[in-house]
Design a protein around this motif. Structure first.
Motif, mmCIF file in Angstrom:
data_model
loop_
_atom_site.group_PDB
_atom_site.id
_atom_site.type_symbol
_atom_site.label_atom_id
_atom_site.label_comp_id
_atom_site.label_asym_id
_atom_site.label_seq_id
_atom_site.Cartn_x
_atom_site.Cartn_y
_atom_site.Cartn_z
ATOM 1 N N GLY A 89 -23.146 6.608 -10.456
ATOM 2 C CA GLY A 89 -22.328 7.207 -9.401
ATOM 3 C C GLY A 89 -20.822 6.973 -9.448
ATOM 4 O O GLY A 89 -20.069 7.912 -9.739
ATOM 5 N N PRO A 90 -20.377 5.754 -9.138
ATOM 6 C CA PRO A 90 -18.930 5.529 -9.073
ATOM 7 C C PRO A 90 -18.201 5.870 -10.370
ATOM 8 O O PRO A 90 -17.091 6.408 -10.336
ATOM 9 C CB PRO A 90 -18.823 4.034 -8.763
ATOM 10 C CG PRO A 90 -20.093 3.707 -8.060
ATOM 11 C CD PRO A 90 -21.144 4.575 -8.699
ATOM 12 N N MET A 92 -19.335 8.086 -12.567
ATOM 13 C CA MET A 92 -19.477 9.535 -12.718
ATOM 14 C C MET A 92 -18.402 10.259 -11.909
ATOM 15 O O MET A 92 -17.739 11.166 -12.422
ATOM 16 C CB MET A 92 -20.887 9.969 -12.276
ATOM 17 C CG MET A 92 -21.229 11.424 -12.536
ATOM 18 S SD MET A 92 -20.571 12.574 -11.325
ATOM 19 C CE MET A 92 -21.555 12.141 -9.879
ATOM 20 N N ILE A 93 -18.195 9.845 -10.654
ATOM 21 C CA ILE A 93 -17.198 10.556 -9.840
ATOM 22 C C ILE A 93 -15.776 10.247 -10.327
ATOM 23 O O ILE A 93 -14.825 10.879 -9.905
ATOM 24 C CB ILE A 93 -17.332 10.271 -8.315
ATOM 25 C CG1 ILE A 93 -17.119 8.801 -7.979
ATOM 26 C CG2 ILE A 93 -18.682 10.728 -7.796
ATOM 27 C CD1 ILE A 93 -17.104 8.526 -6.480
ATOM 28 N N SER A 94 -15.645 9.258 -11.194
ATOM 29 C CA SER A 94 -14.324 8.952 -11.751
ATOM 30 C C SER A 94 -14.159 9.531 -13.157
ATOM 31 O O SER A 94 -13.220 9.178 -13.871
ATOM 32 C CB SER A 94 -14.112 7.438 -11.778
ATOM 33 O OG SER A 94 -14.311 6.886 -10.491
ATOM 34 N N ASP A 97 -18.441 11.401 -17.350
ATOM 35 C CA ASP A 97 -19.055 12.471 -18.156
ATOM 36 C C ASP A 97 -18.120 12.916 -19.289
ATOM 37 O O ASP A 97 -18.543 13.098 -20.430
ATOM 38 C CB ASP A 97 -19.376 13.697 -17.272
ATOM 39 C CG ASP A 97 -20.629 13.476 -16.430
ATOM 40 O OD1 ASP A 97 -21.212 12.378 -16.524
ATOM 41 O OD2 ASP A 97 -20.999 14.382 -15.670
ATOM 42 N N CYS A 131 -16.870 -0.807 -10.986
ATOM 43 C CA CYS A 131 -16.691 0.499 -10.352
ATOM 44 C C CYS A 131 -15.245 0.792 -9.970
ATOM 45 O O CYS A 131 -14.831 1.946 -9.947
ATOM 46 C CB CYS A 131 -17.582 0.600 -9.119
ATOM 47 S SG CYS A 131 -19.208 -0.121 -9.371
#
Lengths: 167, 450
Positions: A89-90, A92-94, A97, A131
């Motif tokens: 999550g953390p 990925m949103i940063s 990918d 994170c």
């Protein structure tokens, strides 16, 4: 048995076991496997697990069941440097990918694979507790944080130079 | 500036070393506790402080201590839980990396109070360099007489041992941690017996989080009553918050739990607002397992009151409209983030970390990941949302340890608050592959400070 700790590694092994009470030496299994993995080329062949079992005076199966449970133990050979890139999550949103895709392109390997020259392995991992400094990856003992494409290039170059220096 | 009890000295150059830590007043609390206080008095101060476990569950620490059994002739153990693995959480790492002696001092006082002669720090395997920092600090503390035999001439012996794990979120659960410390797979035990009665090697054991144990130092220094005056209600003292995601200033902050969520996100002292001038979409305020909240419910409660960064306020409204303080892992999502994708990565995390002991968790986490993956890839069907809801409901409460709940809650909350975004993904299979739902359903009600 060909795999054995050298003197220095054996001293460290004894230091690890000494943390636990008499008769509770099995407690040293995780630290001992960490040591074995670091000592025997970054992964745990069956021979290494059997060796640790003999040192701790436990059954080999007790080592196998632990080695297959924890994600840090590599049960297959890996490259000299393992890029363990966080994808949770953390991260990925940063933008993890993009970083993962970029590393794949630069090294021409997929997650779980090792480069043909045996230098790099790419491994996707779950949250490593960095994170606030995302995206990030772990390489050996250290965390490489705030990754960008430029940083990834520099890191790859840095490790290539290390290999050149060693040869 | 809020009051700082733990990180006050974090920026003092060299504070990681014994000499500087000592010069800055370090180990005076240990001196006071071991020389001037009885064991009962120390436990009493911790009880009076109202300190709640900082690992996530928030159980009163003093009460946990008082449960420890004291059978004649059986050694007792204190174990420090440094397995920190909840996504969004990196506060314990910060504390250990920069203030290792603060943790050791807390461990010494707590070990004395619990009668633990051999205390273990179970640190997640990946924090290898932090383990080295702790080992160095232990050598220094031992050399200076704060660990080892007959500490300060009291007759009390205490050694602190660092035990590195090898990658398993489940080992943050205290009975799994104990199994792992015994050299086994991290399968949680069925309780009872509780660790306080039969824990490590079946001996009475207390497992406390890093931050909880460090907080014992200021509590002894200032007294439990004074400590309890900081904060509000049952949220006493200070709390470390690790803030991450789409904010200007990610990092570890110490707060006194009277600050509003809005101030925490937007003030320059803390997160410094949303990165890139974007809008706030949602937030997971206490580590990945607690319910995600959309911006409007995050900043204000359902009753329209200001929401604060403390245990009670964050959980105001229950799971219907509230969340939890949890571990203090504060994950902020901006307007461009996709809730389906975010939930998918968390579902994948919990599937990966499930120990496999209980069927609802072992099977259910895998199913949730697969269904979310399907929706994310534009192959979802309208029945999938109800199916996800059904699965998470069947995991929650049906497992030995809380990992099942931790896996179920993020999925439940995402559907509860963002069902329209899931539906949009399913109805717009192709469009969802190239664009995000964004802030569509918050166009008006969202509260964005000027």
């Amino acid at each position: 048995m060909s795999l054995q700790f050298n003197n220095e590694q054996m001293t460290e092994f004894k230091r690890l076991v000494a943390h636990y009470p008499e008769g509770k030496q099995k407690s040293a299994l995780l630290p001992a496997l960490n040591l074995a993995q670091d000592s025997f080329g970054g992964w745990l062949p069956t021979e290494a697990m059997d060796y640790v079992a003999s040192l701790l005076k436990i059954e080999p199966i007790e080592v196998y069941e632990v080695a297959t449970f924890y994600s840090m133990y590599n049960l297959k050979p890996v490259g000299k440097f393992v890029f363990e890139v966080c994808q949770t999550g953390p991260c990925m949103i940063s933008g993890s990918d993009n970083i993962i895709a970029y590393i794949q392109k630069q090294l021409d390997i997929k997650p779980g694979e090792t480069t043909k020259d045996g230098i790099f392995t790419l491994k996707l991992v779950e949250c490593l507790g960095a994170c606030g400094y995302a995206p990030m990856m772990q390489v050996g003992k250290i965390y490489r944080e705030h990754l960008t494409k430029e940083k990834v290039d520099a890191i790859i170059e840095e490790y290539r130079m290390q290999v050149v220096a060693l040869n | 500036m809020g009051v700082k009890l733990l990180l006050e000295k974090a920026n003092v150059p060299g504070i990681r070393t014994y000499d500087v830590y000592r010069r800055e007043g370090g180990y005076t609390a240990a001196e006071k506790a071991l020389k001037e206080m009885s064991i009962e008095a120390i436990v009493e101060e911790v009880k009076k402080s109202g300190l709640r476990g900082r690992g996530g569950a928030g159980f009163p620490a003093g009460m946990k201590w008082s449960f420890i059994a004291k059978p004649e002739g059986v050694p007792r153990h204190l174990v420090c839980n440094a397995d920190e693995s909840e996504p969004g959480t990196f506060k314990d790492r910060y504390l250990m990396e920069f203030l290792p002696h603060l943790l050791l001092e807390g461990l010494l006082i707590s070990s004395f109070a619990l009668g633990s002669n051999d205390t273990y720090i179970y640190i997640r395997g990946e924090y290898a360099w932090v383990a080295d920092i702790l080992e160095d600090a232990i050598v220094e503390a031992t050399k200076n007489g704060w660990l080892g035999k007959n500490i300060l001439g009291t007759g009390f012996d205490c050694m602190v041992h660092v035990h590195r794990g090898a990658g398993a979120y489940i080992c943050g659960e205290e009975t799994a941690l104990i199994e792992s410390l015994e050299g086994k797979r991290g399968n949680p035990r069925i309780k009872p017996p509780f660790p306080a009665i039969q824990g490590l090697w079946m001996r009475p054991t207390v497992v406390n989080n890093v931050e909880t144990l460090a907080a014992v130092v200021p509590i002894i220094k200032m007294g439990g009553v004074e400590y309890a005056k900081i904060g509000v209600g049952r949220s006493t003292g200070t709390k470390l918050i690790s803030a991450c995601g789409n904010i200007n200033k990610p990092g570890v902050y110490e707060i006194d739990m009277t600050i509003s969520v809005e101030d925490f996100i937007y003030s320059d002292e803390y997160c410094g607002g949303i990165a890139g001038g974007k809008k706030l979409k949602a937030c997971i305020p206490g580590g990945s397992s607690v319910p995600i909240l959309p911006a409007n419910l995050l900043l204000k409660t359902a009753k329209g009151e200001t929401r604060y960064m403390n245990y009670e306020s964050l959980s105001d409204g229950g799971f219907a409209t509230g969340s939890m303080m949890g571990s203090g892992g504060f994950i902020v999502l901006d307007e461009d983030q996709c809730i389906v994708k975010n939930t998918l990565t968390l579902a994948r995390f919990y599937r990966h970390e499930s120990c496999g002991q209980c069927s609802p968790c072992r099977e259910g986490t895998g199913w949730m990941e697969k269904i979310l993956q399907k929706i994310e890839l534009g192959k979802g069907e309208s029945s999938d949302i109800d199916l996800l809801w059904d699965i998470q409901r069947k995991i929650e409460g049906n497992t030995i340890c809380p990992l099942g709940d931790a896996a179920a809650w993020p999925v439940a909350a995402a559907i509860r608050h963002f069902r329209d975004e899931f539906e949009w993904h399913i109805q717009n299979r192709e469009l969802s592959q190239t664009s995000n739902f964004g802030l569509q359903h918050y166009a008006d009600p969202i509260h964005v400070p000027a």
